[in-house]
Scaffold this motif. Structure first.
Motif, PDB file in Angstrom:
ATOM      1  N   THR A 127     -44.868 -25.276 -32.582  1.00 29.68           N
ATOM      2  CA  THR A 127     -45.013 -26.315 -31.569  1.00 29.68           C
ATOM      3  C   THR A 127     -45.927 -27.423 -32.081  1.00 29.68           C
ATOM      4  OG1 THR A 127     -46.962 -25.309 -30.561  1.00 29.68           O
ATOM      5  CG2 THR A 127     -44.788 -24.568 -29.767  1.00 29.68           C
ATOM      6  N   LEU A 128     -45.893 -28.559 -31.417  1.00 31.24           N
ATOM      7  CA  LEU A 128     -46.775 -29.663 -31.787  1.00 31.24           C
ATOM      8  C   LEU A 128     -48.233 -29.229 -31.656  1.00 31.24           C
ATOM      9  CD1 LEU A 128     -46.996 -32.591 -32.682  1.00 31.24           C
ATOM     10  CD2 LEU A 128     -46.786 -33.288 -30.278  1.00 31.24           C
ATOM     11  N   GLU A 129     -48.534 -28.448 -30.635  1.00 25.01           N
ATOM     12  CA  GLU A 129     -49.905 -27.971 -30.452  1.00 25.01           C
ATOM     13  C   GLU A 129     -50.327 -27.085 -31.632  1.00 25.01           C
ATOM     14  OE1 GLU A 129     -52.590 -25.265 -27.403  1.00 25.01           O
ATOM     15  OE2 GLU A 129     -50.541 -25.805 -26.851  1.00 25.01           O
ATOM     16  N   GLU A 130     -49.427 -26.239 -32.103  1.00 26.14           N
ATOM     17  CA  GLU A 130     -49.751 -25.375 -33.236  1.00 26.14           C
ATOM     18  C   GLU A 130     -50.010 -26.201 -34.499  1.00 26.14           C
ATOM     19  OE1 GLU A 130     -47.538 -21.146 -32.905  1.00 26.14           O
ATOM     20  OE2 GLU A 130     -46.185 -22.863 -32.691  1.00 26.14           O
ATOM     21  N   ILE A 131     -49.211 -27.242 -34.716  1.00 34.73           N
ATOM     22  CA  ILE A 131     -49.388 -28.092 -35.898  1.00 34.73           C
ATOM     23  C   ILE A 131     -50.714 -28.836 -35.835  1.00 34.73           C
ATOM     24  CG2 ILE A 131     -48.506 -30.137 -37.088  1.00 34.73           C
ATOM     25  CD1 ILE A 131     -46.933 -27.568 -37.693  1.00 34.73           C
ATOM     26  N   ILE A 132     -51.080 -29.316 -34.658  1.00 38.64           N
ATOM     27  CA  ILE A 132     -52.382 -29.979 -34.511  1.00 38.64           C
ATOM     28  C   ILE A 132     -53.501 -28.984 -34.812  1.00 38.64           C
ATOM     29  CG2 ILE A 132     -53.935 -31.129 -32.889  1.00 38.64           C
ATOM     30  CD1 ILE A 132     -51.436 -32.769 -33.874  1.00 38.64           C
ATOM     31  N   HIS A 133     -53.348 -27.750 -34.360  1.00 39.58           N
ATOM     32  CA  HIS A 133     -54.345 -26.717 -34.639  1.00 39.58           C
ATOM     33  C   HIS A 133     -54.445 -26.454 -36.139  1.00 39.58           C
ATOM     34  CE1 HIS A 133     -56.918 -23.316 -34.037  1.00 39.58           C
ATOM     35  NE2 HIS A 133     -56.014 -22.416 -34.410  1.00 39.58           N
ATOM     36  N   MET A 134     -53.308 -26.346 -36.821  1.00 37.89           N
ATOM     37  CA  MET A 134     -53.273 -26.026 -38.252  1.00 37.89           C
ATOM     38  C   MET A 134     -53.825 -27.148 -39.120  1.00 37.89           C
ATOM     39  SD  MET A 134     -49.494 -24.252 -38.277  1.00 37.89           S
ATOM     40  CE  MET A 134     -49.327 -24.175 -40.070  1.00 37.89           C
ATOM     41  N   THR A 135     -53.934 -28.346 -38.592  1.00 33.13           N
ATOM     42  CA  THR A 135     -54.400 -29.496 -39.376  1.00 33.13           C
ATOM     43  C   THR A 135     -55.734 -30.066 -38.875  1.00 33.13           C
ATOM     44  OG1 THR A 135     -53.054 -30.980 -37.999  1.00 33.13           O
ATOM     45  CG2 THR A 135     -52.065 -30.197 -40.049  1.00 33.13           C
ATOM     46  N   ARG A 136     -56.241 -29.547 -37.778  1.00 31.35           N
ATOM     47  CA  ARG A 136     -57.485 -30.065 -37.206  1.00 31.35           C
ATOM     48  C   ARG A 136     -58.471 -28.942 -36.846  1.00 31.35           C
ATOM     49  NH1 ARG A 136     -53.305 -33.955 -37.704  1.00 31.35           N
ATOM     50  NH2 ARG A 136     -54.218 -36.026 -37.336  1.00 31.35           N
ATOM     51  N   SER A 137     -58.248 -28.314 -35.690  1.00 30.47           N
ATOM     52  CA  SER A 137     -59.244 -27.372 -35.172  1.00 30.47           C
ATOM     53  C   SER A 137     -59.388 -26.124 -36.032  1.00 30.47           C
ATOM     54  CB  SER A 137     -58.909 -26.999 -33.723  1.00 30.47           C
ATOM     55  OG  SER A 137     -57.538 -26.719 -33.550  1.00 30.47           O
ATOM     56  N   LEU A 138     -58.294 -25.617 -36.596  1.00 29.94           N
ATOM     57  CA  LEU A 138     -58.398 -24.406 -37.416  1.00 29.94           C
ATOM     58  C   LEU A 138     -59.165 -24.643 -38.714  1.00 29.94           C
ATOM     59  CD1 LEU A 138     -57.812 -21.457 -37.999  1.00 29.94           C
ATOM     60  CD2 LEU A 138     -55.550 -22.132 -38.843  1.00 29.94           C
ATOM     61  N   PRO A 139     -58.819 -25.651 -39.528  1.00 34.75           N
ATOM     62  CA  PRO A 139     -59.627 -25.842 -40.747  1.00 34.75           C
ATOM     63  C   PRO A 139     -61.090 -26.123 -40.444  1.00 34.75           C
ATOM     64  CG  PRO A 139     -58.059 -27.658 -40.428  1.00 34.75           C
ATOM     65  CD  PRO A 139     -57.674 -26.572 -39.483  1.00 34.75           C
ATOM     66  N   ALA A 140     -61.381 -26.835 -39.361  1.00 41.44           N
ATOM     67  CA  ALA A 140     -62.781 -27.084 -39.008  1.00 41.44           C
ATOM     68  C   ALA A 140     -63.493 -25.775 -38.683  1.00 41.44           C
ATOM     69  CB  ALA A 140     -62.849 -28.043 -37.822  1.00 41.44           C
ATOM     70  N   ARG A 141     -62.805 -24.892 -37.963  1.00 38.37           N
ATOM     71  CA  ARG A 141     -63.403 -23.594 -37.633  1.00 38.37           C
ATOM     72  C   ARG A 141     -63.616 -22.747 -38.880  1.00 38.37           C
ATOM     73  NH1 ARG A 141     -59.522 -19.736 -34.797  1.00 38.37           N
ATOM     74  NH2 ARG A 141     -59.391 -18.774 -36.877  1.00 38.37           N
ATOM     75  N   ILE A 142     -62.635 -22.725 -39.774  1.00 35.62           N
ATOM     76  CA  ILE A 142     -62.746 -21.942 -41.004  1.00 35.62           C
ATOM     77  C   ILE A 142     -63.915 -22.427 -41.850  1.00 35.62           C
ATOM     78  CG2 ILE A 142     -61.593 -21.450 -43.204  1.00 35.62           C
ATOM     79  CD1 ILE A 142     -58.925 -21.492 -41.642  1.00 35.62           C
ATOM     80  N   LEU A 143     -64.118 -23.736 -41.889  1.00 32.52           N
ATOM     81  CA  LEU A 143     -65.198 -24.314 -42.690  1.00 32.52           C
ATOM     82  C   LEU A 143     -66.562 -24.168 -42.015  1.00 32.52           C
ATOM     83  CD1 LEU A 143     -63.317 -27.553 -43.747  1.00 32.52           C
ATOM     84  CD2 LEU A 143     -64.082 -25.750 -45.318  1.00 32.52           C
ATOM     85  N   GLY A 144     -66.563 -23.804 -40.749  1.00 31.01           N
ATOM     86  CA  GLY A 144     -67.823 -23.653 -40.036  1.00 31.01           C
ATOM     87  C   GLY A 144     -68.429 -24.979 -39.636  1.00 31.01           C
ATOM     88  N   LEU A 145     -67.580 -25.917 -39.187  1.00 27.45           N
ATOM     89  CA  LEU A 145     -68.036 -27.243 -38.767  1.00 27.45           C
ATOM     90  C   LEU A 145     -67.675 -27.441 -37.297  1.00 27.45           C
ATOM     91  CD1 LEU A 145     -66.952 -29.295 -41.909  1.00 27.45           C
ATOM     92  CD2 LEU A 145     -69.285 -28.660 -41.262  1.00 27.45           C
TER      93      LEU A 145
END
Length: 561
Positions: free
Chosen positions: A432-450
């Motif tokens: 979904t569009l929401e999943e793609i936004i997560h995979m390119t925004r909120s998820l990498p930020a969370r993984i990096l600890g930011l």
């Protein structure tokens, strides 16, 4: 310049805060997202985002954007510099086809709606070079991950089973290199390459040291977790680019099973496509993505990124020197090898991904399989720029993950080998569009600890992208051409509250932060001083000249652990 912004009537997707295509207003002041009350009485610029998609700025958590590897690549490939992207005027000259110059990197990210990018393999002795280049990249926030997996200091402390000294060394190295976290590349394998070899399993002994890749990985995970670093160990697995390597990848992923962290993953496995091959030769090679996906989906403490190839020009450049030599022998392309003293090495090989080449088509399909089969909360969209191709083609990958119809059309253009060697043709999943936004925004930020990145909640950095796309009306499965075109060019890219690009045109230049992690307060730095002084007898630089001072960076941002 306006100190405040009011983004009005936008349709917001913000996965971290549970916002699913809701009509909302966003308020910005002094580079942060704030409550409406905070901008009353201010000189506010209003942006009408009616029927537009409003999301956080993109976060590219794994790319090669600065340092000796990319600079050597530019030198090796003068043909890359023939593409002019911007003539010097208000903004700096920017050139490059795939291997972009530093200004071009920042400008192209900004045009696309990305606002942060992370250099994924910094040779520690080359930290000054890397930071000089990072400081030459405008528009985005950035950081660099120094490599630890073949550093003699690491071998010494792993062999001695001295986790306390290993923790202290990590803290010392991050401070000296102004690094962001612990990157591991082919642990033990690059040291073996110094003697003309490589490692072939997690239990091979590293030449000259009584340690194995398994011990290096688990010791570094333990040290990073005890230090409580914001980002986990970030690993490029052993046996990259070798048929059958998916088994080693799964074995590596399972090493995380002995650790836990309530805040984040304990292991991030990068560009997994290059480590997802089944078979025992290039004649029998096939996809191992399904088995890797099952393993990742079964664990709650591991994340990955794709490493998606894009058909066309690319340049392979990694700290995995033995693999690059293998690639050179396979392709006959030019090759450069770099040795980083007692720290590691690297290699550079130009290449072109061809859709009718069976192996290239297989790699392309495997990347997509990983993106489709793995839980969207565990897989980040990357191309491992420039190894898999340009980051400017992220919109292509986004559209492909959201549309089976698009994939079917693309499958007709590639080698038929994909039909028997992968499961891609049979995968019906559409993100979904929401999943793609997560995979390119909120998820990498969370993984990096930011926690201030990747979302639009109050207190977040005002890094915002607005796209001419109505998520309430778009059919991403069928309107894939519009999805691709829209995400190529943001209508607005806003960085720290400043409008940097509008409809693909640069309107302002901004210098982002360089993040680095300071964990020295958690260890006794004196404990390893004799070891460091002893090892610097073998370096080409004096200890007092090694590393980077914070004051040398243009806009440093220290994260104190």
């Amino acid at each position: 310049m306006h100190h405040a912004l009011h983004i009005k009537n936008g349709i917001v997707i913000d996965p971290k805060n549970g916002v699913k295509a809701e009509k909302m207003d966003i308020f910005v002041k002094d580079g942060k997202i704030v409550e409406e009350s905070e901008v009353k009485g201010e000189d506010v610029k209003v942006i009408d985002a009616s029927n537009k998609l409003v999301v956080a700025g993109g976060v590219d958590m794994h790319a090669h954007i600065a340092g000796s590897k990319i600079n050597t690549g530019r030198t090796m490939r003068p043909e890359e510099m023939r593409v002019v992207r911007n003539i010097a005027n208000k903004f700096r000259a920017a050139v490059g086809r795939v291997l972009l110059t530093s200004p071009a990197i920042g400008y192209e990210y900004a045009k696309m709606g990305y606002t942060s990018s992370f250099e994924a393999a910094q040779p520690p002795i080359g930290a000054m070079h890397s930071h000089e280049e990072l400081d030459a990249i405008p528009m985005i926030d950035k950081a660099a991950l120094p490599v630890f997996g073949n550093w003699h200091f690491v071998f010494k402390y792993v062999e001695a089973k001295d986790i306390e000294k290993l923790k202290t060394f990590i803290a010392w190295a991050l401070e000296r290199t102004k690094g962001f976290g612990v990157k591991v590349v082919n642990p033990g394998g690059v040291e073996a390459w110094m003697y003309g070899g490589n490692v072939t399993s997690l239990d091979d002994q590293v030449p000259g040291f009584n340690v194995t890749p398994r011990e290096i990985i688990t010791s570094l995970i333990k040290a990073v977790e005890e230090l409580k670093l914001n980002h986990s160990v970030h690993i490029h697995c052993n046996r990259l680019g070798v048929p059958g390597n998916y088994e080693t990848t799964i074995e590596t992923i399972k090493l995380a099973g002995g650790f836990s962290n309530d805040a984040r993953q304990v292991l991030h496995v990068t560009h997994v496509q290059f480590n997802a091959y089944a078979g025992d030769s290039w004649r029998t090679v096939s996809s191992g993505a399904e088995e890797i996906a099952k393993t990742v989906n079964s664990m709650d403490n591991v994340t990955i990124d794709m490493g998606q190839p894009i058909f066309g020009h690319a340049t392979a450049m990694t700290g995995d020197a033995p693999f690059q030599f293998t690639l050179h022998k396979l392709t006959g392309a030019r090759w450069s090898n770099k040795d980083s003293e007692v720290e590691g090495g690297a290699g550079i090989v130009p290449l072109v991904y061809l859709p009718k080449n069976p192996v290239h088509a297989l790699q392309w399909a495997i990347g997509l399989e990983l993106g489709l089969l793995i839980d969207s909360d565990k897989v980040v969209l990357t191309t491992d720029y420039p190894n898999g191709g340009p980051f400017t083609e992220y919109p292509y990958v986004m559209a492909m993950l959201m549309s089976k119809k698009m994939r079917e059309g693309e499958l007709e253009k590639v080698s038929s080998f994909v039909q028997k060697a992968t499961n891609l043709p049979a995968i019906d999943t559409e993100k979904t569009l929401e999943e793609i936004i997560h995979m390119t925004r909120s998820l990498p930020a969370r993984i990096l600890g930011l926690p201030q990145k990747g979302h639009l909640g109050v207190g977040a950095d005002a890094d915002i992208a607005i796209y001419d796309l109505n998520p309430l009306e778009i059919d991403t499965s069928n309107d894939f051409e519009k999805v691709y075109k829209t995400f190529k060019t943001a209508e607005y890219t806003i960085k720290s509250g400043r409008i940097l690009a509008k409809n693909g045109e640069l309107v302002d230049e901004y210098w982002g932060k360089t993040y680095w992690v300071d964990a020295t307060g958690r260890v006794d730095m004196e404990a390893i001083k004799p070891d460091i002084e002893d090892y610097f007898k073998y370096y080409s630089v004096e200890l007092q000249n090694y590393g980077v001072e914070e004051g040398w960076l243009k806009k440093p941002e220290r994260i104190v652990i």
